[in-house]
Design a protein around this motif. Structure first.
Motif, mmCIF file in Angstrom:
data_model
loop_
_atom_site.group_PDB
_atom_site.id
_atom_site.type_symbol
_atom_site.label_atom_id
_atom_site.label_comp_id
_atom_site.label_asym_id
_atom_site.label_seq_id
_atom_site.Cartn_x
_atom_site.Cartn_y
_atom_site.Cartn_z
ATOM 1 N N GLY A 68 0.783 -1.223 0.000
ATOM 2 C CA GLY A 68 0.000 0.000 0.000
ATOM 3 C C GLY A 68 0.818 1.278 0.000
ATOM 4 O O GLY A 68 2.028 1.278 0.224
ATOM 5 N N LYS A 69 0.120 2.378 -0.253
ATOM 6 C CA LYS A 69 0.751 3.688 -0.422
ATOM 7 C C LYS A 69 1.433 4.182 0.852
ATOM 8 O O LYS A 69 2.469 4.839 0.791
ATOM 9 N N LYS A 70 0.874 3.846 2.014
ATOM 10 C CA LYS A 70 1.446 4.319 3.269
ATOM 11 C C LYS A 70 2.878 3.809 3.459
ATOM 12 O O LYS A 70 3.781 4.559 3.832
ATOM 13 N N ASP A 71 3.096 2.529 3.204
ATOM 14 C CA ASP A 71 4.440 1.960 3.350
ATOM 15 C C ASP A 71 5.386 2.500 2.290
ATOM 16 O O ASP A 71 6.582 2.683 2.556
ATOM 17 N N ALA A 72 4.876 2.740 1.086
ATOM 18 C CA ALA A 72 5.711 3.297 0.028
ATOM 19 C C ALA A 72 6.188 4.700 0.394
ATOM 20 O O ALA A 72 7.357 5.052 0.188
ATOM 21 N N LYS A 73 5.303 5.507 0.950
ATOM 22 C CA LYS A 73 5.676 6.857 1.383
ATOM 23 C C LYS A 73 6.689 6.802 2.523
ATOM 24 O O LYS A 73 7.631 7.610 2.565
ATOM 25 N N LYS A 74 6.484 5.869 3.435
ATOM 26 C CA LYS A 74 7.426 5.704 4.546
ATOM 27 C C LYS A 74 8.820 5.391 4.020
ATOM 28 O O LYS A 74 9.827 5.920 4.508
ATOM 29 N N ALA A 75 8.899 4.557 2.991
ATOM 30 C CA ALA A 75 10.178 4.205 2.386
ATOM 31 C C ALA A 75 10.836 5.409 1.723
ATOM 32 O O ALA A 75 12.061 5.581 1.782
ATOM 33 N N VAL A 76 10.032 6.249 1.081
ATOM 34 C CA VAL A 76 10.560 7.455 0.436
ATOM 35 C C VAL A 76 11.221 8.355 1.475
ATOM 36 O O VAL A 76 12.346 8.847 1.281
ATOM 37 N N TRP A 77 10.550 8.576 2.593
ATOM 38 C CA TRP A 77 11.108 9.436 3.640
ATOM 39 C C TRP A 77 12.328 8.813 4.294
ATOM 40 O O TRP A 77 13.255 9.518 4.698
ATOM 41 N N LEU A 78 12.349 7.485 4.390
ATOM 42 C CA LEU A 78 13.519 6.800 4.913
ATOM 43 C C LEU A 78 14.731 7.061 4.022
ATOM 44 O O LEU A 78 15.824 7.364 4.508
ATOM 45 N N GLY A 79 14.536 6.946 2.710
ATOM 46 C CA GLY A 79 15.621 7.220 1.780
ATOM 47 C C GLY A 79 16.082 8.667 1.848
ATOM 48 O O GLY A 79 17.284 8.958 1.792
ATOM 49 N N PHE A 80 15.137 9.582 2.002
ATOM 50 C CA PHE A 80 15.462 11.006 2.075
ATOM 51 C C PHE A 80 16.272 11.315 3.326
ATOM 52 O O PHE A 80 17.277 12.035 3.279
ATOM 53 N N PHE A 81 15.853 10.748 4.467
ATOM 54 C CA PHE A 81 16.583 10.955 5.720
ATOM 55 C C PHE A 81 17.988 10.369 5.619
ATOM 56 O O PHE A 81 18.954 10.967 6.111
ATOM 57 N N THR A 82 18.097 9.177 5.022
ATOM 58 C CA THR A 82 19.407 8.537 4.867
ATOM 59 C C THR A 82 20.347 9.410 4.060
ATOM 60 O O THR A 82 21.533 9.553 4.388
ATOM 61 N N LEU A 83 19.828 9.999 2.995
ATOM 62 C CA LEU A 83 20.639 10.857 2.132
ATOM 63 C C LEU A 83 21.113 12.101 2.884
ATOM 64 O O LEU A 83 22.282 12.496 2.784
ATOM 65 N N SER A 98 10.364 13.432 -7.082
ATOM 66 C CA SER A 98 10.089 12.361 -8.040
ATOM 67 C C SER A 98 9.588 11.094 -7.355
ATOM 68 O O SER A 98 8.697 10.408 -7.869
ATOM 69 N N GLN A 99 10.139 10.764 -6.179
ATOM 70 C CA GLN A 99 9.695 9.570 -5.480
ATOM 71 C C GLN A 99 8.265 9.719 -4.968
ATOM 72 O O GLN A 99 7.463 8.779 -5.043
ATOM 73 N N TYR A 100 7.942 10.880 -4.455
ATOM 74 C CA TYR A 100 6.575 11.101 -3.987
ATOM 75 C C TYR A 100 5.595 11.042 -5.150
ATOM 76 O O TYR A 100 4.490 10.509 -5.032
ATOM 77 N N PHE A 101 6.021 11.603 -6.295
ATOM 78 C CA PHE A 101 5.182 11.562 -7.488
ATOM 79 C C PHE A 101 5.011 10.128 -7.962
ATOM 80 O O PHE A 101 3.923 9.728 -8.408
ATOM 81 N N ASP A 102 6.076 9.337 -7.869
ATOM 82 C CA ASP A 102 6.017 7.933 -8.270
ATOM 83 C C ASP A 102 4.987 7.177 -7.427
ATOM 84 O O ASP A 102 4.185 6.401 -7.968
ATOM 85 N N VAL A 103 4.999 7.398 -6.127
ATOM 86 C CA VAL A 103 4.034 6.740 -5.242
ATOM 87 C C VAL A 103 2.614 7.166 -5.590
ATOM 88 O O VAL A 103 1.693 6.344 -5.661
ATOM 89 N N TRP A 104 2.434 8.463 -5.849
ATOM 90 C CA TRP A 104 1.099 8.991 -6.153
ATOM 91 C C TRP A 104 0.562 8.444 -7.462
ATOM 92 O O TRP A 104 -0.578 7.950 -7.530
#
Length: 223
Positions: free
Chosen positions: A78-93, A139-145
């Motif tokens: 689902g979208k919730k987990d995908a968004k969580k992953a996007v923010w995880l990648g952003f924080f890591t960067l 781009s990642q947020y747009f991809d999830v959307w």
């Protein structure tokens, strides 16, 4: 043709590894992969190679796997987990950027032999760093959307290719546009356009290549 064949093999290895980590560790493995891939991609991108008659950066394959990982999460969890992953990648960067900037401030010992290499790799160019961060999160947020929209509109599994390719190819176009617009702002138009087109061309191929791996991931039952 050496670089082209090596690049193709490298892509297959990357996509196979993401399936392997998903099979063994499940959803948690995809979260780890996204954090790792954002860091490695920003290191690999510093190396340029000649391929398909153009000069390209090396980090596009593993960066593309982050989009595959979020698509798998979106499809199966689902979208919730995908968004969580996007923010995880952003924080890591962001965390990597901050930690390496602090590390570079330490005075190296006289016997040190790697400080210069680390400075070359991680010395911050603000415009490029801002472009990278903005391109990733937008781009990642747009991809999830867009993946979620396509899944709602075409829920049947026969449209898996559409959800995967449609979301990733459009998102990678947005990624290239945002990054090039910020990182290379002020460049002559002809040079800017050449960088933008060559960058997206490679990302487009990566997006196309990940399709069979997305289908395999759909059938995987993690341990």
């Amino acid at each position: 043709m050496f670089n082209e064949w090596l690049w193709l093999g490298f892509a297959i290895v990357n996509f196979t590894m993401i399936l392997l980590i998903y099979k063994i560790f499940g959803k948690a493995g995809l979260f780890v992969w996204i954090g790792m891939s954002t860091v490695v991609a920003n290191i690999q991108v510093l190396k340029t190679i000649e391929m398909f008659g153009i000069t390209a950066t090396l980090g596009n394959i593993i960066y593309g796997t982050a989009f595959l990982a979020t698509d798998i999460l979106n499809e199966k969890y689902g979208k919730k987990d995908a968004k969580k992953a996007v923010w995880l990648g952003f924080f890591t960067l962001i965390a990597m950027t901050i930690m390496m900037q602090v590390a570079l401030q330490f005075q190296p010992a006289e016997s040190d032999t790697v400080h210069g290499a680390l400075k070359t790799l991680f010395d911050l160019v603000p415009q490029v760093a801002l472009g990278s961060l903005a391109a990733y999160i937008i781009s990642q947020y747009f991809d999830v959307w867009i993946f979620s929209r396509l899944k709602n509109k075409f829920p049947d599994d026969k449209f898996l290719w559409l959800r995967n390719n449609g979301s990733t190819m459009i998102s990678q176009l947005l990624d290239s546009l945002v990054f090039c617009s910020i990182a290379f702002f002020g460049m002559p138009w002809g040079v800017w356009a050449e960088i933008f087109i060559s960058t997206y061309f490679i990302k487009f191929i990566v997006s196309f290549l990940d399709t069979p791996f997305f289908y395999i991931a759909k059938k995987i039952k993690p341990q």
